[in-house]
Design a protein around this motif. Structure first.
Motif, PDB file in Angstrom:
ATOM      1  N   ALA A  58       0.834  -1.207   0.000  1.00 17.82           N
ATOM      2  CA  ALA A  58       0.000   0.000   0.000  1.00 17.82           C
ATOM      3  C   ALA A  58       0.866   1.254   0.000  1.00 17.82           C
ATOM      4  N   ALA A  59       1.942   1.219   0.783  1.00 18.50           N
ATOM      5  CA  ALA A  59       2.842   2.389   0.842  1.00 18.50           C
ATOM      6  C   ALA A  59       3.525   2.603  -0.496  1.00 18.50           C
ATOM      7  N   ALA A  60       3.962   1.549  -1.144  1.00 16.61           N
ATOM      8  CA  ALA A  60       4.633   1.675  -2.433  1.00 16.61           C
ATOM      9  C   ALA A  60       3.695   2.268  -3.462  1.00 16.61           C
ATOM     10  N   THR A  61       2.403   1.812  -3.445  1.00 17.64           N
ATOM     11  CA  THR A  61       1.418   2.352  -4.390  1.00 17.64           C
ATOM     12  C   THR A  61       1.221   3.845  -4.152  1.00 17.64           C
ATOM     13  N   ARG A  62       1.147   4.225  -2.880  1.00 19.32           N
ATOM     14  CA  ARG A  62       0.960   5.644  -2.545  1.00 19.32           C
ATOM     15  C   ARG A  62       2.153   6.481  -3.020  1.00 19.32           C
ATOM     16  N   ASP A  63       3.396   6.000  -2.747  1.00 21.62           N
ATOM     17  CA  ASP A  63       4.588   6.773  -3.099  1.00 21.62           C
ATOM     18  C   ASP A  63       4.768   6.877  -4.609  1.00 21.62           C
ATOM     19  N   ARG A  64       4.389   5.802  -5.341  1.00 20.09           N
ATOM     20  CA  ARG A  64       4.484   5.913  -6.807  1.00 20.09           C
ATOM     21  C   ARG A  64       3.543   6.976  -7.314  1.00 20.09           C
ATOM     22  N   ALA A  65       2.377   7.064  -6.721  1.00 21.57           N
ATOM     23  CA  ALA A  65       1.408   8.090  -7.132  1.00 21.57           C
ATOM     24  C   ALA A  65       1.960   9.487  -6.846  1.00 21.57           C
ATOM     25  N   GLN A  66       2.573   9.636  -5.661  1.00 22.12           N
ATOM     26  CA  GLN A  66       3.167  10.945  -5.323  1.00 22.12           C
ATOM     27  C   GLN A  66       4.312  11.289  -6.269  1.00 22.12           C
ATOM     28  N   ASN A  67       5.148  10.297  -6.588  1.00 22.97           N
ATOM     29  CA  ASN A  67       6.286  10.519  -7.482  1.00 22.97           C
ATOM     30  C   ASN A  67       5.817  10.904  -8.873  1.00 22.97           C
ATOM     31  N   ASP A  68       4.796  10.202  -9.386  1.00 24.42           N
ATOM     32  CA  ASP A  68       4.247  10.533 -10.705  1.00 24.42           C
ATOM     33  C   ASP A  68       3.654  11.933 -10.712  1.00 24.42           C
ATOM     34  N   HIS A  69       3.007  12.313  -9.609  1.00 25.05           N
ATOM     35  CA  HIS A  69       2.431  13.659  -9.511  1.00 25.05           C
ATOM     36  C   HIS A  69       3.525  14.730  -9.570  1.00 25.05           C
ATOM     37  N   LEU A  70       4.651  14.483  -8.883  1.00 30.32           N
ATOM     38  CA  LEU A  70       5.752  15.433  -8.887  1.00 30.32           C
ATOM     39  C   LEU A  70       6.350  15.558 -10.274  1.00 30.32           C
ATOM     40  N   ARG A  71       6.513  14.440 -10.945  1.00 30.36           N
ATOM     41  CA  ARG A  71       7.072  14.473 -12.300  1.00 30.36           C
ATOM     42  C   ARG A  71       6.194  15.292 -13.226  1.00 30.36           C
ATOM     43  N   LEU A  72       4.883  15.059 -13.130  1.00 32.68           N
ATOM     44  CA  LEU A  72       3.961  15.798 -13.987  1.00 32.68           C
ATOM     45  C   LEU A  72       4.058  17.298 -13.686  1.00 32.68           C
ATOM     46  N   GLY A  73       4.197  17.649 -12.395  1.00 30.35           N
ATOM     47  CA  GLY A  73       4.304  19.055 -12.004  1.00 30.35           C
ATOM     48  C   GLY A  73       5.552  19.693 -12.580  1.00 30.35           C
ATOM     49  N   LEU A  74       6.700  19.020 -12.495  1.00 31.08           N
ATOM     50  CA  LEU A  74       7.945  19.563 -13.020  1.00 31.08           C
ATOM     51  C   LEU A  74       7.905  19.671 -14.529  1.00 31.08           C
ATOM     52  N   ASN A  75       7.263  18.699 -15.145  1.00 35.44           N
ATOM     53  CA  ASN A  75       7.213  18.674 -16.613  1.00 35.44           C
ATOM     54  C   ASN A  75       6.329  19.782 -17.150  1.00 35.44           C
ATOM     55  N   ALA A  76       5.261  20.125 -16.439  1.00 32.95           N
ATOM     56  CA  ALA A  76       4.310  21.105 -16.957  1.00 32.95           C
ATOM     57  C   ALA A  76       4.601  22.514 -16.443  1.00 32.95           C
ATOM     58  N   LYS A  77       4.774  22.647 -15.155  1.00 28.28           N
ATOM     59  CA  LYS A  77       4.880  23.979 -14.550  1.00 28.28           C
ATOM     60  C   LYS A  77       6.293  24.538 -14.562  1.00 28.28           C
ATOM     61  N   ASN A  78       7.267  23.682 -14.390  1.00 24.82           N
ATOM     62  CA  ASN A  78       8.657  24.142 -14.304  1.00 24.82           C
ATOM     63  C   ASN A  78       9.437  23.673 -15.524  1.00 24.82           C
ATOM     64  N   SER A  79       8.946  24.036 -16.683  1.00 23.50           N
ATOM     65  CA  SER A  79       9.546  23.538 -17.912  1.00 23.50           C
ATOM     66  C   SER A  79      10.973  24.042 -18.123  1.00 23.50           C
ATOM     67  N   GLN A  80      11.404  25.130 -17.383  1.00 25.24           N
ATOM     68  CA  GLN A  80      12.761  25.633 -17.526  1.00 25.24           C
ATOM     69  C   GLN A  80      13.760  24.780 -16.757  1.00 25.24           C
ATOM     70  N   LEU A  81      13.269  23.916 -15.866  1.00 26.17           N
ATOM     71  CA  LEU A  81      14.132  23.081 -15.039  1.00 26.17           C
ATOM     72  C   LEU A  81      14.093  21.649 -15.525  1.00 26.17           C
ATOM     73  N   ALA A  82      15.282  21.150 -15.868  1.00 30.87           N
ATOM     74  CA  ALA A  82      15.351  19.749 -16.322  1.00 30.87           C
ATOM     75  C   ALA A  82      15.263  18.836 -15.111  1.00 30.87           C
ATOM     76  N   PHE A  83      14.432  17.760 -15.216  1.00 28.74           N
ATOM     77  CA  PHE A  83      14.282  16.799 -14.131  1.00 28.74           C
ATOM     78  C   PHE A  83      14.673  15.433 -14.659  1.00 28.74           C
TER      79      PHE A  83
END
Length: 541
Positions: free
Chosen positions: A30-55
């Protein structure tokens, strides 16, 4: 640290070993599923909102596992190319050798949160860039490092600007060091003053320290009024202000100043240093002590003057000898005949008195001829010997008496102790006094006051003696010496008389003669009337 990155660290609380294995696996899943969701959310945020910063994410082997669009733009590799690519591909080959790359990668994996690194990387097109990365290790629920998350930004332009600025600062420091070395090694005094800070000293080189006896550590940051007498500081400030008004180079050929060795004559040049806008900022000056040069020049001029004077005296001596020879013989006959006639007419007092006058005049003429022959020669070769002051003063006055009387000037003679003696050349000292009396006659006669009475036109000679020195005073009622000329009157070829009436040699030669006798000739500036004073050592009785 960028907000949200902390959620990339998968820190699962370990379940107590006392619970059943099935429950532990369920909680971990359950914890792994939760953390993957959080990680995917962060990636999407960096990719869309912070496009000047390479992740970018890497696994422990250094292979890329995540690559956003800004990373694609930064390095030129598409997502398909980048996934699975080793981190070493992104580094510039010139930055590190392989072993150093491996050590650096291991260091990043164990650095902990927020490790920041600046490194040289290479794009797909071969261009080298400088990137700054914020690196965070990725931790699984067992506390093991499973990778690295990096946020990267291109700082090439900023770094290049810094490097250029540092290079410029380095060059500027080099030039400043060179300039400081040149200034310090110059053999003449160099200084600068801050115009907008009350003319405080900002540069004071070694030669300036030696000339003025003031150390740079004591003088820098202070102005002239803190080290020099007010009168001298006022003079410096006046010249400084004139330089600022002139806005260019100003030369001061000669100026007097107190130095570490005492009063000196300086040659100074000053100019203005401006800022980039053209506004005056500093006053730069150089100065040189020319006291010895002036002394040498004065000595040469005095020597030249004395040579000229010797030549004049030689010519005058020859003429005087001829005159004396032609006059003495008939003069002796006249005097002898007058004495005989006086005896012949003893019974007639009026006639005797007349012949006595003839005899007296003849004797006076003989005295003048003897004096003329004595004074119209260079006495420099005469030996230094004891002589009475009363004698050489009286002889000088006797030769000038008729000239003084002829222009209606009253001659005042003070008493002289006949026992006062000095060691010297009486002929030369008589010449000095004659010159002083002659100058006094010219000064008083130049007044030409209509209806002036004798009491207003006078010349006075007097002598004062102490236990160790003798002072001969020659004063007159003339107009005096102007204050601005007093420092120059003893210089060779300087004269206050009209053209054709003075060679400017008299006082300079007279001063030289008195100095040869261990004394001095000076103008008494405190006296009520023009007074020259001849001071020489007295011979012990």
């Amino acid at each position: 640290m960028i907000p949200g990155l902390k959620r990339l660290q998968l820190r699962l609380a370990r379940v107590s070993t006392g619970t059943g294995g099935r429950l532990r696996r369920q909680l971990a899943g359950a914890a792994a599923t939760r953390d993957r969701a959080q990680n995917d959310h962060l990636r999407l945020g960096l990719n869309a909102k912070n496009s000047q910063l390479a992740f970018i994410e890497f696994d422990t082997s250094g292979s890329i596992t995540f690559w956003n669009s800004a990373a694609e733009k930064l390095f030129g590799y598409g997502v398909d190319e980048a996934i699975g690519m080793k981190v070493a591909v992104l580094r510039s080959p010139t930055q590190q050798v392989v072993s150093e790359k491996e050590q650096a990668w291991k260091k990043l994996l164990t650095a902990g949160e927020g490790a920041i690194r600046r490194s040289s990387c290479r794009r797909k097109d071969g261009q080298d860039i400088i990137v700054e990365s914020h690196n965070i290790p990725l931790i699984d629920h067992h506390g093991q490092t499973v990778g690295l998350a990096s946020i990267l930004q291109d700082v090439t332009d900023q770094v290049r600007d810094i490097e250029k600025r540092m290079e410029a600062e380095y060059r500027l420091a080099e030039h400043k060091q060179l300039l400081d070395t040149v200034i310090e090694s110059m053999p003449i005094a160099v200084f600068s003053k801050s115009i907008n800070d009350d003319f405080r000293i900002s540069i004071w080189n070694k030669a300036a320290e030696e000339l003025f006896g003031i150390l740079a550590k004591d003088y820098i940051g202070k102005n002239d009024y803190e080290f020099f007498p007010k009168e001298q500081a006022d003079h410096f400030r006046q010249v400084d202000l004139e330089v600022v008004r002139a806005g260019g180079i100003v030369d001061i050929p000669e100026e007097s100043a107190n130095t570490g060795a005492g009063p000196a004559t300086l040659r100074t040049r000053k100019t203005i240093i401006r800022d980039a806008t053209g506004k005056p900022q500093y006053l730069l000056g150089i100065c040189q002590d020319i006291s010895k040069e002036k002394q040498q020049q004065a000595a040469l001029e005095l020597q030249r003057a004395m040579v000229i004077n010797s030549a004049k005296l030689a010519s005058l001596g020859e003429m005087a000898a001829g005159i004396a020879h032609e006059i003495n013989n008939p003069l002796a006959i006249i005097a002898g005949r007058a004495r005989l006639a006086a005896k012949k007419f003893e019974a007639q007092p009026e006639v005797v008195a007349a012949f006595q006058d003839i005899s007296n005049v003849s004797n006076r003429i003989a005295t003048i001829i003897r004096g003329l022959r004595t004074f119209a020669r260079d006495g420099d070769a005469d030996p230094m010997e004891p002589c009475r002051v009363a004698d050489f003063v009286a002889e000088a006055v006797a030769l000038c008496r008729e000239k003084i009387k002829s222009v209606g000037i009253d001659l005042r003679e003070g008493p002289i102790d006949p026992q006062v003696r000095i060691t010297g050349r009486s002929v030369q000292l008589s010449q000095v006094i004659m010159n002083l009396i002659g100058n006094a006659v010219d000064a008083v006669d130049a007044l030409n006051e209509p209806g002036a009475k004798g009491s207003q036109r006078w010349i006075e000679t007097r002598v004062e003696a102490t236990a160790d020195q003798v002072r001969v005073f020659v004063s007159d009622s003339g107009p005096g010496v102007p204050a601005e000329l007093r420092a120059k009157i003893m210089q060779p070829f300087f004269s206050t008389k009209a053209v054709g009436k003075g060679s400017g040699l008299g006082l300079s030669i007279s001063s030289g003669i008195v100095q040869q006798h261990g004394g001095r000739l000076e103008l008494d500036e405190k006296a009520a009337h023009t007074t020259f004073v001849l001071t020489i050592p007295r011979l012990e009785a």
